[in-house]
Write a protein that holds these residues in place. Structure first.
Motif, PDB file in Angstrom:
ATOM      1  N   GLY A  90      97.012  44.459  95.533  1.00 54.35           N
ATOM      2  CA  GLY A  90      97.833  45.195  94.587  1.00 54.35           C
ATOM      3  C   GLY A  90      97.360  46.617  94.374  1.00 54.35           C
ATOM      4  N   SER A  91      98.013  47.286  93.426  1.00 60.68           N
ATOM      5  CA  SER A  91      97.642  48.650  93.061  1.00 60.68           C
ATOM      6  C   SER A  91      98.004  48.888  91.607  1.00 60.68           C
ATOM      7  CB  SER A  91      98.379  49.662  93.944  1.00 60.68           C
ATOM      8  OG  SER A  91      98.089  50.976  93.524  1.00 60.68           O
ATOM      9  N   GLY A  92      97.129  49.614  90.920  1.00 60.10           N
ATOM     10  CA  GLY A  92      97.403  49.968  89.531  1.00 60.10           C
ATOM     11  C   GLY A  92      98.047  51.327  89.402  1.00 60.10           C
ATOM     12  N   SER A  93      98.184  52.030  90.527  1.00 58.66           N
ATOM     13  CA  SER A  93      98.782  53.353  90.540  1.00 58.66           C
ATOM     14  C   SER A  93      99.279  53.613  91.953  1.00 58.66           C
ATOM     15  CB  SER A  93      97.740  54.407  90.138  1.00 58.66           C
ATOM     16  OG  SER A  93      98.301  55.689  90.117  1.00 58.66           O
ATOM     17  N   GLU A  94     100.462  54.185  92.075  1.00 57.15           N
ATOM     18  CA  GLU A  94     101.086  54.313  93.393  1.00 57.15           C
ATOM     19  C   GLU A  94     100.280  55.150  94.379  1.00 57.15           C
ATOM     20  OE1 GLU A  94     105.138  55.495  93.321  1.00 57.15           O
ATOM     21  OE2 GLU A  94     105.817  53.724  92.217  1.00 57.15           O
ATOM     22  N   GLU A  95      99.406  56.040  93.859  1.00 59.55           N
ATOM     23  CA  GLU A  95      98.628  56.876  94.771  1.00 59.55           C
ATOM     24  C   GLU A  95      97.352  56.205  95.253  1.00 59.55           C
ATOM     25  OE1 GLU A  95      97.233  58.169  90.614  1.00 59.55           O
ATOM     26  OE2 GLU A  95      99.109  57.543  91.575  1.00 59.55           O
TER      27      GLU A  95
END
Length: 320
Positions: free
Chosen positions: A173-178
């Protein structure tokens, strides 16, 4: 509260840095950039490109920023590759940790959160591991992480170090798109890479003793993992006692087939995974019990599997 984050330009480390900022800490990042991404570190965060083997430089940085604790994520993280390069794994993970501990002692930094690994368990007899499960690592990576835990515990006796080690399996996953997972060995990036190339992902083994015949593993969202690291840092800073190790696990896990089905649903790319024979050494089911971490570190699974896949897919768009 200034905390040093080793490996802070990496996938997990960069999420930890942002969580520290949100919690009111002042992070400082050290990263060799062997696998880090410079843009992952916010501009306002002090950043130093160096190896944790550079003890004197670490001491200088800790004193300059009045560091009070370290979240240690730097290391060689590829279990399979570590079999081919065992000396590299031990140099980066074991020797590197020894140098870091020496620097901390010299700079009088007395708090550490160590990002360990569930690889220390090897292939356990039970399919749900607890902190009491025996440690029998089967790769130089897992061995070097366990040695790191031992050194930290011994240094606690010798120098009064306050610490805890966090063990976990697969981070997604990711907590921020960057912020994306750039690893060439992790499942999600490999599946996305195959789909983007017009290829069909593979499942290895469909006749395991599991509900759908495929392997079941722990997958945890990187943002949830980062929050647990920060909570551990906060409690150590406040003088609270923590257990020497915690498992950050789901307690039930998900199957490889479930992941493939969810990827197809979330991405809108319809596919049926190619079924291959089992790979040697893949146990049917390994997940970790996270009850102790839930009690002490506010650990919980805040994201569903669909949310994990969606956030990872959105972040991976930067690489497409």
């Amino acid at each position: 509260m200034s905390w040093l984050v080793t490996g802070g330009a990496g996938y997990i480390g960069s999420h930890v840095v942002r969580s520290l900022q949100a919690a009111g800490f002042e992070p400082v990042v050290v990263d060799s950039m062997s696998s880090g991404v410079r843009s992952f570190v916010p501009e306002e965060v002090p950043f130093y490109q160096l190896s944790i083997l550079q003890t004197a430089k670490l001491v200088e940085i800790m004193k300059r920023h009045e560091v009070t604790g370290v979240i240690h994520l730097a290391g060689y993280k590829y279990a399979g590759e570590s079999v081919k390069h065992p000396l590299l794994a031990f140099e980066q993970n074991a020797t590197g940790t020894a140098h870091l501990l020496e620097a901390m002692a010299t700079a009088r930094v007395h708090h550490m959160v160590f990002s360990s690994s569930a690889a220390v368990y090897g292939t356990p007899a039970e399919d749900v591991v607890t902190e009491a499960t025996g440690t029998f690592p089967e790769s130089p990576y897992g061995q070097s992480k366990l040695v790191g835990e031992w050194m930290i515990r011994d240094q606690a006796v010798a120098a009064g170090l306050k610490h805890t080690s966090l063990r976990y399996f697969n981070v997604v996953g990711s907590g921020s798109e960057e912020l994306y997972d750039a690893s060439p060995h992790n499942l999600f990036p490999l599946v996305f890479q195959a789909l983007n190339a017009g290829k069909i992902p593979k499942i290895f083994g469909t006749d395991y003793d599991t509900p759908d015949g495929t392997c079941v593993r722990d997958y945890v969202h990187v943002a949830d993992l980062a929050l647990a690291h920060v909570e551990a840092a906060r409690k150590l800073e406040a003088g609270e006692d923590l257990e020497p190790v915690y498992n950050l696990g789901s307690g039930d896990g998900v199957s490889v087939r479930q992941i493939m089905e969810t990827v197809a649903e979330v991405t809108g790319i319809g596919f049926t995974a190619i079924e291959e024979a089992r790979r040697p050494g893949d146990p049917a089911r390994i997940v970790a019990d996270g009850k102790l971490a839930a009690r002490d570190l506010d650990w919980r699974m805040r994201h569903s599997l669909a949310q994990m896949v969606h956030s990872a897919w959105e972040a991976s768009a930067q690489r497409r």
